[in-house]
Scaffold this motif. Structure first.
Motif, PDB file in Angstrom:
ATOM      1  N   GLU A 215      48.883  39.282  26.936  1.00 24.22           N
ATOM      2  CA  GLU A 215      48.289  40.058  25.849  1.00 24.22           C
ATOM      3  C   GLU A 215      48.870  39.605  24.519  1.00 24.22           C
ATOM      4  O   GLU A 215      49.954  39.038  24.475  1.00 24.22           O
ATOM      5  CB  GLU A 215      48.583  41.552  26.038  1.00 24.22           C
ATOM      6  CG  GLU A 215      47.825  42.173  27.188  1.00 24.22           C
ATOM      7  CD  GLU A 215      48.315  43.588  27.498  1.00 24.22           C
ATOM      8  OE1 GLU A 215      49.043  44.156  26.679  1.00 24.22           O
ATOM      9  OE2 GLU A 215      47.971  44.087  28.574  1.00 24.22           O
ATOM     10  N   ARG A 243      52.423  40.959  35.965  1.00 23.57           N
ATOM     11  CA  ARG A 243      51.198  41.724  36.207  1.00 23.57           C
ATOM     12  C   ARG A 243      49.932  40.902  36.010  1.00 23.57           C
ATOM     13  O   ARG A 243      49.005  41.322  35.313  1.00 23.57           O
ATOM     14  CB  ARG A 243      51.158  42.940  35.288  1.00 23.57           C
ATOM     15  CG  ARG A 243      52.047  44.041  35.806  1.00 23.57           C
ATOM     16  CD  ARG A 243      51.704  45.328  35.132  1.00 23.57           C
ATOM     17  NE  ARG A 243      52.901  45.913  34.592  1.00 23.57           N
ATOM     18  CZ  ARG A 243      52.987  46.552  33.437  1.00 23.57           C
ATOM     19  NH1 ARG A 243      51.938  46.700  32.685  1.00 23.57           N
ATOM     20  NH2 ARG A 243      54.111  47.036  33.050  1.00 23.57           N
ATOM     21  N   ARG A 245      46.527  39.708  37.065  1.00 26.35           N
ATOM     22  CA  ARG A 245      45.493  40.189  37.982  1.00 26.35           C
ATOM     23  C   ARG A 245      44.602  39.021  38.382  1.00 26.35           C
ATOM     24  O   ARG A 245      44.373  38.114  37.581  1.00 26.35           O
ATOM     25  CB  ARG A 245      44.676  41.298  37.323  1.00 26.35           C
ATOM     26  CG  ARG A 245      45.449  42.597  37.296  1.00 26.35           C
ATOM     27  CD  ARG A 245      44.696  43.697  36.617  1.00 26.35           C
ATOM     28  NE  ARG A 245      44.714  43.535  35.175  1.00 26.35           N
ATOM     29  CZ  ARG A 245      44.094  44.368  34.337  1.00 26.35           C
ATOM     30  NH1 ARG A 245      43.392  45.366  34.813  1.00 26.35           N
ATOM     31  NH2 ARG A 245      44.152  44.183  33.039  1.00 26.35           N
ATOM     32  N   PRO A 246      44.129  39.033  39.619  1.00 24.03           N
ATOM     33  CA  PRO A 246      43.364  37.873  40.081  1.00 24.03           C
ATOM     34  C   PRO A 246      42.030  37.766  39.363  1.00 24.03           C
ATOM     35  O   PRO A 246      41.339  38.774  39.202  1.00 24.03           O
ATOM     36  CB  PRO A 246      43.148  38.169  41.573  1.00 24.03           C
ATOM     37  CG  PRO A 246      43.275  39.651  41.690  1.00 24.03           C
ATOM     38  CD  PRO A 246      44.248  40.076  40.637  1.00 24.03           C
ATOM     39  N   ARG A 248      38.341  37.140  39.487  1.00 27.79           N
ATOM     40  CA  ARG A 248      37.426  37.183  40.628  1.00 27.79           C
ATOM     41  C   ARG A 248      36.201  36.302  40.412  1.00 27.79           C
ATOM     42  O   ARG A 248      35.627  35.795  41.366  1.00 27.79           O
ATOM     43  CB  ARG A 248      36.957  38.622  40.871  1.00 27.79           C
ATOM     44  CG  ARG A 248      38.053  39.587  41.247  1.00 27.79           C
ATOM     45  CD  ARG A 248      38.682  39.208  42.567  1.00 27.79           C
ATOM     46  NE  ARG A 248      39.565  40.251  43.070  1.00 27.79           N
ATOM     47  CZ  ARG A 248      40.377  40.094  44.103  1.00 27.79           C
ATOM     48  NH1 ARG A 248      40.432  38.924  44.735  1.00 27.79           N
ATOM     49  NH2 ARG A 248      41.138  41.077  44.515  1.00 27.79           N
ATOM     50  N   LEU A 249      35.805  36.146  39.160  1.00 32.53           N
ATOM     51  CA  LEU A 249      34.564  35.403  38.914  1.00 32.53           C
ATOM     52  C   LEU A 249      34.791  33.909  39.085  1.00 32.53           C
ATOM     53  O   LEU A 249      35.864  33.408  38.789  1.00 32.53           O
ATOM     54  CB  LEU A 249      34.092  35.647  37.481  1.00 32.53           C
ATOM     55  CG  LEU A 249      33.456  36.987  37.168  1.00 32.53           C
ATOM     56  CD1 LEU A 249      33.201  37.090  35.674  1.00 32.53           C
ATOM     57  CD2 LEU A 249      32.160  37.151  37.946  1.00 32.53           C
ATOM     58  N   THR A 290      31.688  43.895  35.321  1.00 35.71           N
ATOM     59  CA  THR A 290      31.844  42.438  35.380  1.00 35.71           C
ATOM     60  C   THR A 290      32.061  41.858  33.987  1.00 35.71           C
ATOM     61  O   THR A 290      32.905  40.976  33.789  1.00 35.71           O
ATOM     62  CB  THR A 290      30.593  41.803  36.031  1.00 35.71           C
ATOM     63  OG1 THR A 290      30.392  42.421  37.302  1.00 35.71           O
ATOM     64  CG2 THR A 290      30.753  40.306  36.203  1.00 35.71           C
ATOM     65  N   GLU A 292      33.357  43.426  31.395  1.00 34.12           N
ATOM     66  CA  GLU A 292      34.717  43.782  30.960  1.00 34.12           C
ATOM     67  C   GLU A 292      35.756  42.868  31.617  1.00 34.12           C
ATOM     68  O   GLU A 292      36.693  42.394  30.974  1.00 34.12           O
ATOM     69  CB  GLU A 292      35.032  45.242  31.305  1.00 34.12           C
ATOM     70  CG  GLU A 292      34.347  46.216  30.372  1.00 34.12           C
ATOM     71  CD  GLU A 292      34.936  47.624  30.447  1.00 34.12           C
ATOM     72  OE1 GLU A 292      35.948  47.822  31.170  1.00 34.12           O
ATOM     73  OE2 GLU A 292      34.382  48.524  29.799  1.00 34.12           O
ATOM     74  N   HIS A 293      35.564  42.645  32.897  1.00 35.19           N
ATOM     75  CA  HIS A 293      36.483  41.778  33.640  1.00 35.19           C
ATOM     76  C   HIS A 293      36.496  40.374  33.025  1.00 35.19           C
ATOM     77  O   HIS A 293      37.554  39.795  32.808  1.00 35.19           O
ATOM     78  CB  HIS A 293      36.039  41.731  35.103  1.00 35.19           C
ATOM     79  CG  HIS A 293      36.809  40.757  35.958  1.00 35.19           C
ATOM     80  ND1 HIS A 293      37.986  41.100  36.585  1.00 35.19           N
ATOM     81  CD2 HIS A 293      36.580  39.459  36.261  1.00 35.19           C
ATOM     82  CE1 HIS A 293      38.447  40.049  37.248  1.00 35.19           C
ATOM     83  NE2 HIS A 293      37.610  39.039  37.079  1.00 35.19           N
ATOM     84  N   ILE A 295      35.637  39.418  30.004  1.00 37.35           N
ATOM     85  CA  ILE A 295      36.260  39.397  28.670  1.00 37.35           C
ATOM     86  C   ILE A 295      37.773  39.337  28.815  1.00 37.35           C
ATOM     87  O   ILE A 295      38.452  38.575  28.130  1.00 37.35           O
ATOM     88  CB  ILE A 295      35.856  40.646  27.858  1.00 37.35           C
ATOM     89  CG1 ILE A 295      34.367  40.590  27.513  1.00 37.35           C
ATOM     90  CG2 ILE A 295      36.681  40.756  26.582  1.00 37.35           C
ATOM     91  CD1 ILE A 295      33.830  41.860  26.890  1.00 37.35           C
ATOM     92  N   LEU A 320      50.694  44.533  41.057  1.00 42.68           N
ATOM     93  CA  LEU A 320      50.654  45.171  42.365  1.00 42.68           C
ATOM     94  C   LEU A 320      49.940  46.500  42.224  1.00 42.68           C
ATOM     95  O   LEU A 320      50.449  47.417  41.575  1.00 42.68           O
ATOM     96  CB  LEU A 320      52.074  45.351  42.906  1.00 42.68           C
ATOM     97  CG  LEU A 320      52.835  44.032  43.075  1.00 42.68           C
ATOM     98  CD1 LEU A 320      54.277  44.276  43.481  1.00 42.68           C
ATOM     99  CD2 LEU A 320      52.144  43.131  44.088  1.00 42.68           C
ATOM    100  N   PRO A 321      48.733  46.585  42.805  1.00 45.81           N
ATOM    101  CA  PRO A 321      47.884  47.754  42.531  1.00 45.81           C
ATOM    102  C   PRO A 321      48.518  49.067  42.970  1.00 45.81           C
ATOM    103  O   PRO A 321      48.174  50.119  42.436  1.00 45.81           O
ATOM    104  CB  PRO A 321      46.597  47.465  43.310  1.00 45.81           C
ATOM    105  CG  PRO A 321      46.873  46.270  44.153  1.00 45.81           C
ATOM    106  CD  PRO A 321      48.089  45.587  43.640  1.00 45.81           C
ATOM    107  N   ASP A 322      49.460  49.025  43.904  1.00 43.58           N
ATOM    108  CA  ASP A 322      50.049  50.293  44.336  1.00 43.58           C
ATOM    109  C   ASP A 322      51.277  50.665  43.526  1.00 43.58           C
ATOM    110  O   ASP A 322      51.974  51.622  43.841  1.00 43.58           O
ATOM    111  CB  ASP A 322      50.399  50.241  45.826  1.00 43.58           C
ATOM    112  CG  ASP A 322      49.134  50.155  46.666  1.00 43.58           C
ATOM    113  OD1 ASP A 322      48.115  50.717  46.221  1.00 43.58           O
ATOM    114  OD2 ASP A 322      49.159  49.516  47.730  1.00 43.58           O
ATOM    115  N   GLY A 323      51.598  49.880  42.497  1.00 43.90           N
ATOM    116  CA  GLY A 323      52.755  50.207  41.673  1.00 43.90           C
ATOM    117  C   GLY A 323      54.030  49.598  42.231  1.00 43.90           C
ATOM    118  O   GLY A 323      54.014  48.874  43.221  1.00 43.90           O
TER     119      GLY A 323
END
Lengths: 342, 379
Positions: A215, A243, A245-246, A248-249, A290, A292-293, A295, A320-323
């Motif tokens: 960011e 953090r 995030r994968p 996906r597109l 999609t 938003e992802h 961007i 890690l999505p579970d924190g």
């Protein structure tokens, strides 16, 4: 590194833990607030302890972040066992309290007896560390140096010391003990101690890792911190991108989708093929998600490109999505080991 | 999604009795953007508003027409922005605020001496707590100006939201001069009613403290504090005055928190602290949430994605299904964390502000956040 999507960066940079990083025994971990410094410092501690080594994880800002992370009671001013690491390693923890360290120092050089406690109650100790901010840093780094250099039977007690350091804005001041010394006493035992600290900080035993997110603000602060460190002849270590995030597109769809162009009829056809018959409204929602992802992925890509300007070893850690709990720390540590951390 | 515990932002900013809104929270949660968006919305709804930002991201600052640190409010005049009220913005310059405070409260010669003191160089730049103190000082000035219907304040980036409340007090008690008198004249410690046997070692302790601080620093500090406290009314009195202002009914505290465990834990501490000091907490802004936009259960989406991937067919649809499942998981986690907060603090009204996919860089972006703060446009 070229402009691949973040996910492709990891494998390509395996073995990123350079010989310089391996030589270091004292690891400071800094980063903008909110980037996950404490989490990364703890995971790094576990990773470095893997394989039977002994590592000390140090906290200096009185926040008890380590205790919260490991879900234990608040750490005292004393080293204690935190967790075991894979293959017989051990991670210990120390919470350095500047006031306690100053009091300890007074007791050592002046025989104050009970007066020490009275001084503290009166606020004299806090006053001293407030009035001379450099003094606080000298005391904290002095204690860290003692831990790094402590030996037992000719062997270092700790193979590595990992410090959850102050955030990017303050870290250089914290490490630049030379400057701090001009604030405080220029002779005596504190000065002697500080001379040793200066030597250690500027040696190849010490590196400063920077944790960031993909960011704007964290990256700006990361680049600034690296410049400042280099200007003060301190060694920046790895940039740890936290953090992640994968994406996906498919790579080729990102730019168009980020621009709002997602072929809804193709999405619908695919869903129908998978046996999902859903309303226009849901398709619309999926398309909005999609966009938003896309961007975000596009922004992260250009952010990652900016980071390459720093020309430092880079490591990515997944979101890690579970924190974050202790199990998650082991998971992150394992990833660090896979990427060559030792 | 107005439920019983929903935070009514428009009611807050439209109320003429609301004079000050303080946005608090730990670092990295989006306080600055939230403050700017609130101020913009208030201006568009007719109030003469000023926003005091602390350390805005460059593009956010530019979107408000702020290019550099500037210690006085500037009117925001950007194309396509024609508010019913007015929007003014400024970035805190900590050093200049401190300089101004000294100049305003001492005679010119004294002021020059104070500004030139080596000790002043230290406290005005590297003291922890100076930024918070100066933010409070500036807020006090803005209130005294009486030009503003509404002042929205961002707070300095810190580990803990509590620093904003505590740091000024810490700074002023360090600088009120009591301790320094003791250190420069330790013999007086005897007058404290401490048993004689202790006095000698206490005096030794005082000497030890002054030794580590260093004679020169102590002399400089002592001279500075004497001069400052005798003329400017003292740090403590000033800090107390601002603290009273924060306690007044026209002040509203908003806690900004990301839906993350650390940020919410800090928010909890802050909420408890405010209520224990009977300060006016207005609500929690859960910033950057990720509500699901499509009503499709994650297991179904994942099963379908796997089916497509196995056939190596329709890669776009498979990707869309996967990213939807990610989003469902994220949303679920955020809701769980926020519910936990609400259970602990059932009386704190809350509004969720869905994340914008990119950093805010213009008035339009701030306007969207303002809409979301008001609970509109939340899917």
């Amino acid at each position: 590194m070229t402009t691949g999507s973040p996910a492709t960066v990891g494998p390509r940079t395996a073995g990123v833990w350079t010989p310089e990083l391996r030589r270091a025994r004292l690891h400071f971990v800094t980063g903008k607030g909110g980037t996950g410094k404490t989490t990364v410092a703890a995971a790094l501690g576990i990773a470095l302890a893997a394989g039977g080594r002994k590592v000390l994880l140090v906290e200096v800002e009185g926040r008890q972040g380590i205790a919260q992370l490991f879900d234990t009671e608040p750490l005292p001013y004393g080293e204690r066992h935190l967790v075991s690491a894979p293959d017989g390693g051990e991670l210990r923890a120390l919470h350095i309290d500047a006031e306690a360290a100053l009091l300890e120092y007074f007791q050592m050089f002046y025989n104050l007896g009970f007066a020490g406690r009275t001084l503290r109650r009166m606020g004299a100790i806090e006053f001293a560390t407030t009035l001379a901010p450099g003094l606080r840093d000298v005391l904290l780094t002095g204690k860290i140096k003692e831990c790094v250099t402590r030996t037992d039977n000719g062997r270092y007690v700790y193979d590595h010391v990992v410090v959850d350091a102050p955030p990017t804005g303050r870290v250089v001041k914290f490490l630049d003990v030379t400057r701090a010394l001009t604030d405080v006493t220029r002779s005596g035992p504190i000065k002697n101690q500080a001379d040793g600290v200066v030597k250690l900080m500027h040696s190849d035993q010490t590196v400063v890792h920077v944790v960031t997110l993909l960011e704007e603000m964290p990256i700006r602060e990361t680049l600034e911190a690296i410049d400042e460190l280099q200007a003060e002849d301190l060694r920046p270590g790895a940039v740890l991108i936290n953090r992640v995030r994968p994406p996906r597109l498919p790579d080729r769809s990102v730019v168009a989708a980020a621009d709002g162009r997602v072929d809804a009829s193709r999405v619908r056809a695919g869903l129908v093929e998978a046996g999902l018959d859903i309303s226009d409204e849901v398709i619309e929602g999926l398309v909005a998600e999609t966009v938003e992802h896309a961007i975000r992925v596009a922004a992260e890509r250009s952010a990652a490109e900016q980071l390459t300007a720093a020309n430092q070893p880079m490591l990515q850690l997944p979101d890690l999505p579970d924190g974050i709990d202790v199990a998650a720390l082991y998971e992150l540590a394992e990833l660090l080991v896979e990427k060559g951390v030792r | 999604m107005a439920s019983r515990g929903a935070l009514q932002i428009d009611r807050l900013i439209d109320n003429p009795k609301t004079k000050v809104i303080v946005c608090c929270g730990s670092g990295g949660v989006g306080k600055t953007t939230t403050a700017a968006a609130l101020a913009l919305r208030a201006a568009e709804r007719g109030r003469t508003t000023v926003v005091l930002t602390i350390d805005p991201a460059r593009r956010l600052a530019q979107s408000l027409g702020l290019d550099e640190l500037d210690n006085v409010p500037r009117k925001v005049e950007v194309e396509g922005f024609d508010p019913k009220g007015e929007l003014w913005a400024m970035m805190l310059d900590m050093r200049r605020t401190f300089d101004d405070m000294i100049i305003a409260h001492t005679d010119p010669q004294r002021a020059q001496e104070l500004l030139a003191s080596p000790f002043y160089q230290t406290i005005s730049t590297s003291f922890s707590g100076t930024q918070e103190y100066m933010a409070m000082e500036k807020l006090g000035q803005l209130v005294a100006d009486a030009e503003w219907d509404l002042i929205v304040v961002d707070t300095p980036p810190s580990r803990s939201a509590l620093d904003f409340l505590d740091a000024p007090k810490r700074l002023s008690s360090a600088l009120d001069g009591r301790m320094i008198r003791l250190l420069t004249a330790p013999a007086r410690a005897g007058g404290w009613g401490i048993r004689k046997a202790l006095t000698a070692s206490l005096a030794l302790g005082m000497k030890a403290v002054s030794t580590v601080i260093g004679g020169q620093l102590l002399t400089d500090a002592s001279a500075f504090m004497q001069a400052f406290n005798s003329t400017a009314g003292g740090f403590k009195e000033r800090a107390q005055k601002t603290a009273e202002l924060l306690r007044s009914p026209g002040t509203a505290f908003l806690v900004v928190a990301a839906p993350e465990p650390d940020a919410l834990r800090e928010a909890s501490f802050f909420v408890e602290r405010l209520s224990s000091e009977s300060m006016p907490l207005t609500g929690l802004v859960a910033n950057r949430t990720h509500p699901v936009l499509a009503d499709l259960p994650a297991p179904r989406a994942l099963a379908a994605a796997e089916a497509l991937e196995a056939k190596k067919s329709a890669p776009l649809a498979a990707a869309v299904l996967r990213l939807h499942a990610d989003r469902v998981a994220l949303d679920k986690r955020e809701r769980r964390l926020l519910q936990r907060f609400t259970r602990a603090h059932p009386d704190v009204p809350m509004v969720g502000v869905p994340a914008l996919p990119r950093d805010v860089h213009d008035i339009a972006g701030l306007r969207i956040i303002g809409e979301r703060l008001a609970g509109n446009g939340n899917a």
